[in-house]
Design a protein around this motif. Structure first.
Motif, mmCIF file in Angstrom:
data_model
loop_
_atom_site.group_PDB
_atom_site.id
_atom_site.type_symbol
_atom_site.label_atom_id
_atom_site.label_comp_id
_atom_site.label_asym_id
_atom_site.label_seq_id
_atom_site.Cartn_x
_atom_site.Cartn_y
_atom_site.Cartn_z
ATOM 1 N N ALA A 118 0.855 -1.198 -0.033
ATOM 2 C CA ALA A 118 -0.049 -0.042 0.072
ATOM 3 C C ALA A 118 1.014 1.267 -0.193
ATOM 4 N N LEU A 119 2.039 1.347 0.954
ATOM 5 C CA LEU A 119 2.703 2.264 0.982
ATOM 6 C C LEU A 119 3.643 2.627 -0.198
ATOM 7 N N SER A 120 3.684 1.523 -0.896
ATOM 8 C CA SER A 120 4.830 1.868 -2.341
ATOM 9 C C SER A 120 4.235 2.160 -3.268
ATOM 10 N N ARG A 121 2.735 2.224 -3.399
ATOM 11 C CA ARG A 121 1.959 2.906 -4.345
ATOM 12 C C ARG A 121 1.835 4.285 -4.153
ATOM 13 N N ILE A 122 1.839 4.723 -2.918
ATOM 14 C CA ILE A 122 1.440 5.983 -2.398
ATOM 15 C C ILE A 122 3.041 6.658 -2.659
ATOM 16 N N GLU A 123 3.930 6.141 -2.279
ATOM 17 C CA GLU A 123 5.082 6.690 -2.358
ATOM 18 C C GLU A 123 5.627 6.973 -3.591
ATOM 19 N N MET A 124 5.112 6.233 -4.828
ATOM 20 C CA MET A 124 5.662 6.262 -6.043
ATOM 21 C C MET A 124 4.713 7.572 -6.699
ATOM 22 N N ALA A 125 3.711 7.515 -6.257
ATOM 23 C CA ALA A 125 2.831 8.763 -6.643
ATOM 24 C C ALA A 125 3.267 10.327 -6.223
#
Length: 424
Positions: A409-416
């Motif tokens: 979950a955090l990886s997807r937000i971090e990428m954004a």
């Protein structure tokens, strides 16, 4: 010397502890970590409502908007005495992780009113709900913050919210705002199957867990805490898989029958009597010992912080499927993992509800009508993909399923954030 009493960790502390653990394991970018460590907005409203007897009561409502990097804030409204700003913060943060893990174009929000709805008539609940919606004003909106049902709220209340919100718009704009809320009745723009989406999702993740372990749910004995929307539908689909319900607990008490409990019969009895207690051929059981019942699967589908340091050691099940948000606190989780108990984390296990809400939002936004078959097939695909992704991440990082779910979950937000940058 008496052992010092350890203070109980609150829900928001649990969320922060889980976040910190995952951030450390994955090496989350420090700037993104600072942003995600706090909420974006916290709305508290006090509003008067006239009661049936003519008196006026003032209620307090909350809406916490944690993060919207991936899309509009999304999350339920609950009516419960435990609703406060800390609970709303915790639940809103969980929703950010849940929507991200499911691959939805949403952020996380949560809120509600600090009341026991059983103390009010249907007419009073309608006035309370409509006045709360009016008080929130443009803090909610179909492209900004989209509420949904949660504990003690239902499709009817969502219809009242939608109608109230649309009534504040000009006639030409009203039809464009139906998707301000999800979980509505089917006749008012709701989605076929939204009522069972969360419970169905719990069972899909359990099916995937069983397959991963070279078995099926056939003949598995399980217990359910909470026999509301999530608990009932989970039991319904577990029954279809041939699993055996042997224990049920809700606010009215605890039932136990090692030979099995019929979930459909229990639902009928509960609907008629407003309690599960007194159901035929059932043994009343000590509620404090509920999680120690000898079974294969536990489905906690009520409130948070139910499996703790005080009772985790008594758990005999092989897996805990978190139908509720935060039912296992961090101290309890340490004990369960040491015992070799698998935990299917809430942001994965009960995400069927928000996935169903996304489908309803799309249906309203695009002027479509989806069939039950469409919904079930799409739900299963989303949930199985999320489960498999969490398993792969767990293997990659050599960590537990909750931490793996957080990392995804955090990886997807971090990428954004990395792709878009920080304004200005």
């Amino acid at each position: 010397m008496a052992r010092a009493i350890k203070p109980r960790v609150g829900m928001y502390e649990n969320v922060k502890n889980q976040f910190e653990k995952a951030a450390e394991v994955m090496g989350l970018d420090e700037s993104v970590k600072k942003i995600l460590s706090i909420t974006n907005n916290e709305i508290v409203v006090h509003f008067p409502v006239k009661m049936d007897d003519g008196s006026v009561k003032v209620f307090t409502g909350y809406r916490v908007q944690h993060n919207n990097a991936l899309g509009p804030y999304k999350g339920g409204l609950r009516y419960h005495p435990t609703v406060d700003i800390d609970a709303a913060r915790a639940l809103a943060t969980w929703m950010t992780w849940k929507t991200s893990l499911a691959g939805l174009p949403y952020g996380g929000g949560k809120g509600g009113i600090q009341i026991d709805p059983k103390q009010y008539s249907q007419a009073e609940l309608e006035r309370i709900t409509r006045r709360f919606t009016y008080a929130l004003g443009d803090n909610i909106g179909p492209e900004h913050d989209i509420p949904a049902p949660d504990v003690n709220t239902n499709a009817q209340m969502m219809a009242w919210i939608a109608d109230t919100y649309m009534s504040t718009k000009s006639p030409s704009e009203r039809s464009k705002n139906q998707h301000v809320v999800t979980g509505k009745p089917v006749g008012s723009g709701g989605l076929e199957g939204r009522d069972r989406a969360t419970g169905f999702g719990v069972v899909v993740t359990l099916e995937a867990w069983a397959k991963l372990n070279g078995t099926t749910l056939e003949g598995k004995k399980y217990i359910v805490q909470g026999f509301g929307n999530v608990g009932y539908w989970a039991a319904h689909f577990m029954h279809k898989n041939g699993a055996i319900l042997i224990g049920v607990q809700d606010a009215t008490g605890t039932l136990y029958n090692p030979e099995g409990i019929d979930p459909e019969g229990l639902l009928r009895y509960q609907t008629e009597n407003n309690t599960i207690m007194g159901y035929k051929n059932m043994e009343e059981y000590d509620s404090d010992k509920f999680f120690g019942i000898d079974c294969d699967i536990i489905i906690p589908a009520a409130l948070g912080n139910q499996i703790t340091e005080d009772n985790a050691a008594t758990v005999k099940a092989k897996v805990v499927a978190e139908g509720a948000n935060g039912p296992v606190d961090t101290d309890g989780e340490v004990i369960l993992l040491e015992k070799g108990v698998d935990i299917i984390p809430d942001i994965l296990c009960n995400s069927g509800g928000v996935i169903g809400s996304y489908f309803e939002w799309l249906q309203n936004r695009n002027g479509e009508i989806w069939s039950m078959d469409d919904v079930i097939v799409k739900l299963r695909k989303k949930l199985e993909d999320a489960f498999n992704g969490v398993i792969n991440t767990s293997v990659q990082y050599k960590t537990d399923l909750r931490t793996a779910a957080y990392i995804r979950a955090l990886s997807r937000i971090e990428m954004a954030y990395k792709q878009r940058g920080i304004f200005p």
